[in-house]
Design an enzyme around this catalytic site. Structure first.
Site, PDB file in Angstrom:
ATOM      1  N   GLU A   1      -1.474   0.632   8.043  1.00 55.20           N
ATOM      2  CA  GLU A   1      -0.703  -0.501   7.543  1.00 55.20           C
ATOM      3  C   GLU A   1       0.443  -0.029   6.655  1.00 55.20           C
ATOM      4  O   GLU A   1       1.560  -0.551   6.730  1.00 55.20           O
ATOM      5  CB  GLU A   1      -1.609  -1.441   6.755  1.00 55.20           C
TER       6      GLU A   1
ATOM      7  N   HIS B   1       0.825  -1.206   0.000  1.00 61.46           N
ATOM      8  CA  HIS B   1       0.000   0.000   0.000  1.00 61.46           C
ATOM      9  C   HIS B   1       0.873   1.276   0.000  1.00 61.46           C
ATOM     10  O   HIS B   1       2.073   1.211  -0.276  1.00 61.46           O
ATOM     11  CB  HIS B   1      -0.986  -0.030   1.167  1.00 61.46           C
TER      12      HIS B   1
ATOM     13  N   HIS C   1       2.836  -6.927   4.550  1.00 64.52           N
ATOM     14  CA  HIS C   1       1.479  -6.489   4.865  1.00 64.52           C
ATOM     15  C   HIS C   1       1.163  -6.750   6.335  1.00 64.52           C
ATOM     16  O   HIS C   1       1.896  -7.457   7.031  1.00 64.52           O
ATOM     17  CB  HIS C   1       0.450  -7.231   3.995  1.00 64.52           C
TER      18      HIS C   1
ATOM     19  N   GLU D   1       1.537 -11.548   5.869  1.00 68.05           N
ATOM     20  CA  GLU D   1       0.637 -10.756   6.713  1.00 68.05           C
ATOM     21  C   GLU D   1       1.174 -10.898   8.133  1.00 68.05           C
ATOM     22  O   GLU D   1       1.031 -11.938   8.777  1.00 68.05           O
ATOM     23  CB  GLU D   1      -0.794 -11.282   6.611  1.00 68.05           C
TER      24      GLU D   1
END
Length: 294
Positions: free
Chosen positions: A120, A83, A175, A257
């Protein structure tokens, strides 16, 4: 150890004084003999404290070599910080559809955040910087898909191309999840077999699985974070075929993650700088292990 001076010594019998004098006379002779032997080149082994700095003490008192700087010379690693903190200001751009081989998906998303507002994208960029420093210390060439220098993006297809163009020996996308409270732990996402459109992951499925296993092992060992209790059936490993960053990759690549940003236990870790350093160390160890074996 304390040392007692001459004034504290008890008087010695005559025989002991004679023995002391005889021993003192022999010391110079022994010293001269050692000097002559040393001059012939037969020097004794150095003490343990003078051992090579490349060796480190291992459990049980034995020594084992430690990886030195430059051990990954010639290897290329691409790190993809998931992101971008500016994505929420560019919703039109990131909502544009891009081809991911077996379908179309958004260019990118805003990512998640903790309930207190820690994004994040900020977490992933910080972790990427820490990971880059560790891998560069090992001699690897490290490229980031972005370094906080873009207003938004890049799109998922471009993120994959960056790794492909760099001919990366390993690529990883960082992530943190946004699941429900009570769902905690980490999982590693590996590419499934996709052969459609511009995507053909078949050559990278096996090496990516190996990379994922190494990263999961290093991460869990170093951070103590458990495997996800809501994905992966307790293994910490998930295979997906809907992620453009994996589908379009031609180099071994995985996602991690690192935890759930909506779970209080995980948030305590994810928002801690010292813990993020542990996370970077664990991921680094996994990548290094993979590169040494590949």
């Amino acid at each position: 150890m304390s040392y007692e001076g001459p004034e504290d010594e008890a008087p010695q019998p005559r025989s002991r004084r004679a023995l002391t004098l005889t021993f003192a006379a022999l010391v110079p002779v022994a010293l001269l003999g050692w000097l002559g032997w040393s001059a012939l080149g037969d020097e004794p082994d150095p003490p343990a404290s003078a051992a090579s700095p490349s060796a480190s003490a291992a459990p049980g008192g034995t020594s084992s070599p430690s990886p030195g700087a430059g051990s990954l010379a010639g290897k290329v690693v691409v790190i993809d910080p998931g992101h971008n903190t500016g994505n929420f200001r560019h919703t039109a751009e990131i909502n544009e559809q891009v081809d991911v081989g077996n379908g179309k998906k958004e260019c990118d998303t805003t990512g998640t955040a903790t309930d207190a507002g820690y994004p994040e994208a900020e977490f992933t960029l910080d972790l990427a910087h820490r990971l880059r420093a560790l891998l560069e210390k090992q001699g690897a060439t490290v490229k980031l898909t972005h370094d906080g220098d873009r207003k938004w993006g890049p799109c998922v297809d471009e993120r994959a191309r960056i790794g492909n163009t760099a001919h990366a020996d390993a690529a990883i996308s960082l992530h943190a999840d946004g699941s429900a409270e009570g769902n905690r732990g980490f999982h590693v996402i590996m590419p499934g077999a996709v052969h459609a459109g511009a995507a053909d992951t078949r050559p990278i499925v096996a090496p990516s699985e190996k990379l994922g296993a190494r990263v999961a092992s290093g991460y869990r060992r170093t951070t103590g974070e458990p495997f996800s209790n809501y994905l992966g059936d307790g293994t910490g490993m998930v295979t997906r075929t809907d992620l453009g960053g994996l589908n379009l990759s031609t180099v071994p690549k995985v996602f991690i993650e690192c935890g759930n940003m909506r779970d209080k236990s995980d948030v305590t870790l994810l928002t801690s700088g010292p813990w993020r350093q542990k996370a970077a160390q664990g991921i680094s160890e996994g990548i290094v292990s993979f590169l040494h074996e590949s």
